[in-house]
Design an enzyme around this catalytic site. Structure first.
Site, PDB file in Angstrom:
ATOM      1  N   HIS A   1      85.851 -68.074 -49.099  1.00  0.00           N
ATOM      2  CA  HIS A   1      84.974 -66.988 -49.529  1.00  0.00           C
ATOM      3  C   HIS A   1      85.650 -65.684 -49.125  1.00  0.00           C
ATOM      4  O   HIS A   1      85.694 -65.338 -47.956  1.00  0.00           O
ATOM      5  CB  HIS A   1      83.615 -67.141 -48.838  1.00  0.00           C
ATOM      6  CG  HIS A   1      82.615 -66.094 -49.230  1.00  0.00           C
ATOM      7  ND1 HIS A   1      81.289 -66.365 -49.440  1.00  0.00           N
ATOM      8  CD2 HIS A   1      82.742 -64.762 -49.443  1.00  0.00           C
ATOM      9  CE1 HIS A   1      80.658 -65.254 -49.758  1.00  0.00           C
ATOM     10  NE2 HIS A   1      81.516 -64.273 -49.760  1.00  0.00           N
TER      11      HIS A   1
ATOM     12  N   HIS B   1      75.954 -72.267 -45.832  1.00  0.00           N
ATOM     13  CA  HIS B   1      76.236 -71.198 -46.791  1.00  0.00           C
ATOM     14  C   HIS B   1      75.926 -69.810 -46.244  1.00  0.00           C
ATOM     15  O   HIS B   1      75.836 -68.847 -47.007  1.00  0.00           O
ATOM     16  CB  HIS B   1      75.489 -71.418 -48.115  1.00  0.00           C
ATOM     17  CG  HIS B   1      75.712 -72.760 -48.725  1.00  0.00           C
ATOM     18  ND1 HIS B   1      76.928 -73.154 -49.231  1.00  0.00           N
ATOM     19  CD2 HIS B   1      74.879 -73.829 -48.875  1.00  0.00           C
ATOM     20  CE1 HIS B   1      76.836 -74.387 -49.687  1.00  0.00           C
ATOM     21  NE2 HIS B   1      75.610 -74.814 -49.485  1.00  0.00           N
TER      22      HIS B   1
ATOM     23  N   GLY C   1      72.513 -65.381 -49.144  1.00  0.00           N
ATOM     24  CA  GLY C   1      72.362 -65.873 -47.777  1.00  0.00           C
ATOM     25  C   GLY C   1      72.208 -67.370 -47.683  1.00  0.00           C
ATOM     26  O   GLY C   1      71.736 -67.882 -46.673  1.00  0.00           O
ATOM     27  N   GLY C   2      72.585 -68.112 -48.752  1.00  0.00           N
ATOM     28  CA  GLY C   2      72.472 -69.558 -48.706  1.00  0.00           C
ATOM     29  C   GLY C   2      71.095 -70.084 -49.051  1.00  0.00           C
ATOM     30  O   GLY C   2      70.892 -71.297 -49.108  1.00  0.00           O
TER      31      GLY C   2
ATOM     32  N   LYS D   1      72.373 -63.602 -60.722  1.00  0.00           N
ATOM     33  CA  LYS D   1      73.733 -64.129 -60.764  1.00  0.00           C
ATOM     34  C   LYS D   1      74.157 -64.556 -62.166  1.00  0.00           C
ATOM     35  O   LYS D   1      75.315 -64.392 -62.555  1.00  0.00           O
ATOM     36  CB  LYS D   1      73.859 -65.310 -59.800  1.00  0.00           C
ATOM     37  CG  LYS D   1      73.692 -64.947 -58.326  1.00  0.00           C
ATOM     38  CD  LYS D   1      73.875 -66.177 -57.445  1.00  0.00           C
ATOM     39  CE  LYS D   1      73.764 -65.836 -55.974  1.00  0.00           C
ATOM     40  NZ  LYS D   1      72.426 -65.417 -55.574  1.00  0.00           N
TER      41      LYS D   1
ATOM     42  N   GLU E   1      82.078 -60.457 -54.372  1.00  0.00           N
ATOM     43  CA  GLU E   1      82.372 -61.708 -53.687  1.00  0.00           C
ATOM     44  C   GLU E   1      83.083 -62.674 -54.636  1.00  0.00           C
ATOM     45  O   GLU E   1      82.641 -62.884 -55.764  1.00  0.00           O
ATOM     46  CB  GLU E   1      81.081 -62.331 -53.154  1.00  0.00           C
ATOM     47  CG  GLU E   1      80.352 -61.419 -52.183  1.00  0.00           C
ATOM     48  CD  GLU E   1      79.302 -62.150 -51.365  1.00  0.00           C
ATOM     49  OE1 GLU E   1      79.095 -63.359 -51.588  1.00  0.00           O
ATOM     50  OE2 GLU E   1      78.692 -61.510 -50.496  1.00  0.00           O
TER      51      GLU E   1
ATOM     52  N   LYS F   1      72.358 -72.960 -57.349  1.00  0.00           N
ATOM     53  CA  LYS F   1      72.214 -71.677 -56.660  1.00  0.00           C
ATOM     54  C   LYS F   1      71.074 -70.872 -57.267  1.00  0.00           C
ATOM     55  O   LYS F   1      70.928 -70.813 -58.494  1.00  0.00           O
ATOM     56  CB  LYS F   1      73.511 -70.851 -56.783  1.00  0.00           C
ATOM     57  CG  LYS F   1      74.729 -71.501 -56.175  1.00  0.00           C
ATOM     58  CD  LYS F   1      76.004 -70.739 -56.507  1.00  0.00           C
ATOM     59  CE  LYS F   1      76.029 -69.369 -55.889  1.00  0.00           C
ATOM     60  NZ  LYS F   1      77.340 -68.702 -56.120  1.00  0.00           N
TER      61      LYS F   1
ATOM     62  N   ARG G   1      74.865 -53.292 -52.006  1.00  0.00           N
ATOM     63  CA  ARG G   1      74.387 -52.680 -50.762  1.00  0.00           C
ATOM     64  C   ARG G   1      75.489 -52.764 -49.725  1.00  0.00           C
ATOM     65  O   ARG G   1      76.551 -53.335 -49.967  1.00  0.00           O
ATOM     66  CB  ARG G   1      73.150 -53.428 -50.248  1.00  0.00           C
ATOM     67  CG  ARG G   1      73.401 -54.949 -50.120  1.00  0.00           C
ATOM     68  CD  ARG G   1      72.277 -55.656 -49.438  1.00  0.00           C
ATOM     69  NE  ARG G   1      72.365 -57.100 -49.579  1.00  0.00           N
ATOM     70  CZ  ARG G   1      73.154 -57.889 -48.870  1.00  0.00           C
ATOM     71  NH1 ARG G   1      73.963 -57.357 -47.974  1.00  0.00           N
ATOM     72  NH2 ARG G   1      73.162 -59.195 -49.055  1.00  0.00           N
TER      73      ARG G   1
END
Length: 649
Positions: free
Chosen positions: A208, A235, A164-165, A116, A275, A158, A297
């Site tokens: 989101h 999340h 996926g949180g 990220k 996102e 993060k 993906r």
């Protein structure tokens, strides 16, 4: 086009990919672990290859075994699904080195977006708006805490890898930062093998919203509109929809243009999702969205995009990987109506969504729903087992209607018609969310479920009529194969009148008794409780309502809730095994961290240990004051129900 492909995944996504492949005349190869020998994806494929033991590291994450399976079966390409190896650039390179085709983006594109922090620096250079935060390499507590103070609380820690949180913590108080950082790093290390985190400004009214993008190997890139995934718990997405409620054309244009720009910046090929985090405090504005990450993906929620566009995204993946150009240009892609998807999980919403396991003794989906198109993407069938080794998703219900209001009503109706027995599931929670006034009114933000969690997860206690249905289901002669006891069905015979039989059920710690009398017409007269003045409930012969009987239990379905009662064996009715002096593991898992010691005096609510299950950490706290007599060992692998903590009497 390919003649044969291997699907390197399991569950509903593997089944989903195989369905499109078969429609196109492509043969499919499944891979499976010890736990999945009889799984639906194995039964769906043309061929299946065993690749190892149940733990993912010994099977679905073993890229070498998967590649060998593809070569041995003559597959030309590998479709990774989502999760597991789908975003592993090293695996992509191994696939290509073996002379196979990876049905997805290049390893270079995956690497560019895989972390990220690096991805956000890349997006900044490409002119894509990025949320304020620290995306550097420093991981020292002092440095990250200083950055958090600089950014301004609240902040979000993060994991830079994965999603996926997992490895994510919201911190509002600077004093809580050190412990939150340590927990996020541990969870990130366990889930992704990388404990590196970044720190970002937490948007107070966040939505989101993500954009589906698609590229090919000829320089083309398009978007397929947006999806709203703001309905989240911990999340993780719960209900997704397309298009995003309240989206205006100016914001849609700005967001989709930014998404395509991001895809082109890395010469992206295949299906991907950009996102964005959106500040919805003043509605959806073109200057109030920021890049979060790219998923390189197919997404779990891809069906809602397919429903509004009429495009099979898996077919596009196959065609692009085979060297074809995108089937449609941007101006040829249109969207109609509204689609909503709900993820049905084996989890206990009343216990903060703890994952659940069990055998699906009863599983029934509706065949249709009025006023909408219905689609069910399932990875299991009745009789299959939800194991502790993999994601506990059972299925996805997707509906498509002319409007959002109609789609939400159809979704709620479909959820209420779905029946699952044998494992705790989140159906009731999903149905209540679909009918929640704020959700229906599109007053969305990612904290909606958290704010309303108590109301959304509280199940009404069983009424007398529910107990009567359960008693009737256990009193009437069962179907062959469900019960070996020939005396399990009651008889109404008596010398001087019908005989009343006593039935006992258990629900949690509560023991429920009922008196059952068979009437001449075959109906049952059932009085619940010990009060003789209670008016009996008449249950017609063979009509106990929506019920499912399974070994030792009976489940009564009331709308989307499943009310499960235990049917005790009268020869083995013992005292309550959980006498309050011990804490048992709520699920199989690993004792990650122990925070208390033998002979230590603890207070109610005090954290005792951290249990890691399904890549998530769950803190086990003291249910009451007491002195610890026994506590699990750090690093121990425990089964569901195993004693974690025992208190002195």
């Amino acid at each position: 086009m390919f003649e044969k492909i291997l699907v390197a995944n399991r569950g509903e996504i593997a089944v989903r990919v195989m369905q499109t492949a078969k429609r196109l005349g492509i043969a499919t190869v499944a891979v499976y672990s010890d736990a999945d020998r009889a799984a639906l994806h194995v039964r769906t494929a043309d061929e299946a290859v065993h690749i190892g033991a149940a733990p993912v590291g010994e099977s679905y994450l073993d890229g070498d075994r998967i590649i060998r399976a593809a070569l041995d079966t003559g597959a030309q390409a590998i479709h990774p699904g989502y999760g597991f190896l789908s975003e592993n650039p090293d695996f992509v390179e191994k696939v290509e080195a073996a002379g196979l085709i990876f049905i997805g983006p290049s390893s270079k594109a995956i690497r560019a977006m895989g972390l990220k922090d690096a991805a956000k620096r890349l997006m900044e250079r490409a002119g894509v708006p990025v949320v304020p935060g620290y995306h550097g390499d420093t991981q020292a507590l002092v440095a990250l805490a200083a950055k958090a103070n600089e950014i301004g609380y609240p902040v979000l820690i993060k994991a830079r890898a994965g999603g996926g949180g997992k490895g994510m913590r919201l911190v509002s108080d600077p004093n809580a930062f050190p412990e939150a950082l340590a927990a996020a790093q541990r969870e990130a290390k366990a889930a992704f093998g990388d404990e590196h985190v970044l720190v970002e400004k937490y948007i107070q009214t966040p939505r989101h919203i993500e954009v589906q993008v698609f590229g090919d190997n000829h320089g083309n890139a398009v978007h397929l509109f947006e999806r709203d995934c703001s309905a989240q718990r911990r999340h993780q997405k719960v209900i997704e929809e397309a298009p995003a409620p309240g989206m205006n054309e100016a914001t849609r244009q700005a967001m989709t243009e930014a998404a395509v720009k991001a895809a082109k910046a890395i010469s992206y090929s295949g299906a991907g999702t950009i996102e964005f985090i959106v500040d919805a405090s003043e509605g959806l504005r073109p200057d109030r969205f920021w890049f979060m990450e790219m998923n390189t993906r197919l997404q779990v929620e891809h069906p809602v995009t397919e429903m509004i566009t009429g495009i099979d995204l898996v077919e596009w993946q196959l065609r692009v990987a085979a060297g074809e150009q995108l089937p449609l240009a941007q101006e040829e892609i249109t969207a109609t109506g509204h689609a909503v998807e709900a993820r049905i999980y084996a989890e206990d919403a009343t216990r903060d969504f703890l994952p659940a396991t069990g055998t699906l003794h009863h599983l029934k989906f509706p065949a249709r729903v009025d006023g909408a198109a219905l689609r069910v993407d399932a990875g299991v069938t009745a009789g299959d087992t939800i194991s502790p080794y993999y994601d506990p998703m059972i299925a996805k219900l997707i509906v498509h209607a002319g409007s959002r209001t109609a789609a939400l009503e159809a979704l709620a109706t479909a959820l209420e018609a779905t029946e699952v027995a044998g494992s705790t599931v989140n159906l009731g929670f999903l149905a209540r969310l679909a009918r929640d006034e704020d959700f229906v009114a599109a007053n969305l933000e990612t904290g909606l479920i958290g704010r309303k969690q108590a109301a959304l997860t509280t199940m009404a206690p069983p009424l007398a009529r529910h107990v009567a249905s359960a008693v009737a289901a256990t009193s009437q002669r069962p179907e062959a194969g469900h019960e070996a006891d020939p005396f399990s069905g009651i008889s109404g015979y008596g010398h001087f009148g019908a005989i009343a039989h006593r039935r006992v059920l258990q629900r949690g710690d509560e023991t429920i008794s009922a008196s059952v009398t068979a009437r001449p017409d075959g109906a049952l007269s059932i009085s619940v409780g010990d009060d003789e003045r209670t008016r009996p409930i008449i249950v017609p012969r063979g009509d106990a309502g929506r019920v499912a009987r399974w070994p030792g239990h009976v489940t009564v379905f009331e709308r989307a809730d499943g009310l499960t009662f235990q049917v005790p064996d009268p020869l083995q009715m013992a005292g309550d095994a959980a006498a309050g002096d011990r804490l048992s593991a709520p699920m199989p898992g690993l004792v990650k961290l122990v925070r208390a010691a033998i002979n230590e005096t603890v207070k109610k609510g005090q954290p005792l240990l951290v249990l890691e299950a399904m890549k998530m950490e769950h803190t086990i706290t003291a249910p009451h004051d007491g002195v610890i007599a026994e506590i699990a060992t750090e690093g121990a692998q425990v089964n569901d129900g195993a004693t974690l903590v025992r208190f002195e009497e």
